[in-house]
Design an enzyme around this catalytic site. Structure first.
Site, PDB file in Angstrom:
ATOM      1  CG  HIS A  44      21.351  74.920 -18.116  1.00  0.00           C
ATOM      2  ND1 HIS A  44      20.169  74.093 -18.028  1.00  0.00           N
ATOM      3  CD2 HIS A  44      21.734  74.838 -16.962  1.00  0.00           C
ATOM      4  CE1 HIS A  44      19.943  73.764 -16.799  1.00  0.00           C
ATOM      5  NE2 HIS A  44      20.788  74.221 -16.232  1.00  0.00           N
ATOM      6  CE  LYS A  84      23.413  71.637 -18.096  1.00  0.00           C
ATOM      7  NZ  LYS A  84      24.369  70.890 -17.118  1.00  0.00           N
TER       8      LYS A  84
END
Length: 210
Positions: A132, A136
């Site tokens: 990701h 995050k």
């Protein structure tokens, strides 16, 4: 436009996914109340459902809002602690609640595939790699955890290891690798935008209300 317009309160309305929820819901003919904008309580009339893409720390506020307005909840928030999870569980005893780590159609299919493969190939190893965007907060992702749980239900005598990377601006990539001596199977889902998560949440809200 849908046959029935619903009133949707959106928590996290200024965020990456929440802003798309607002946009898509309005395009589909719904009335949207963006909670990130400090709405006075007097301005909020009937609320049919809350869509939450805020943060785990807002769980108490979200649950209190749902109880106050007696409305359902669709949540895509991940990274809740035990206390926050308990709050959502308690809410679900009173009102309709749908919580998913990922609302995309492709990830739903990936779960089904992993369930079948894990059941058939019980003696194979399985590991999950997820990537990701940098920044995050939760690692591994909620989607990786739920995929691991799906495999573990059929594959419980072998551990399922997850690996998390936070790089660049990746919207979300999940690889589930099954392997044994001499061969392997890899299933990959790559999210290319956040609209897939927002649309999935709005469709889930429509399903709950209509």
């Amino acid at each position: 436009m849908n046959k029935q317009s619903i009133n949707i309160a959106v928590f996290g309305a200024k965020g990456r996914v929440g802003s798309k929820v607002v946009e898509i819901a309005q395009q589909r003919g719904h009335t949207v109340i963006p909670i990130d904008i400090k709405e006075e309580e007097s301005k909020i009339n009937k609320v049919d459902i809350v869509i939450d893409f805020s943060t785990a720390t807002a769980t108490q506020d979200v649950c209190d809002f749902c109880k106050q307005h007696h409305c359902a909840l669709v949540s895509g928030v991940t990274g809740r602690n035990d206390r926050q999870e308990k709050l959502v569980e308690q809410l679900a005893q009173e009102l309709p609640v749908v919580c998913k780590s990922n609302f995309s159609v492709g990830v739903e299919m990936l779960h089904r595939i992993c369930e079948i493969v894990a059941k058939e190939l019980r003696d194979w190893d399985c590991e999950i790699v997820e990537i990701h965007r940098k920044g995050k907060l939760d690692a591994p992702s909620g989607t990786a955890k739920s995929l691991a749980a799906t495999v573990a239900k059929q594959h419980s005598f072998k551990p399922v290891t997850t690996h998390a990377m936070r790089l660049g601006s990746n919207f979300g990539r999940h690889e589930v690798v099954f392997a044994t001596n001499g061969e392997s199977l890899t299933f990959t889902h790559q999210a290319e935008n956040v609209e897939i998560f927002a649309l999935g949440a709005v469709l889930e809200a429509e399903k709950l209300i209509q």
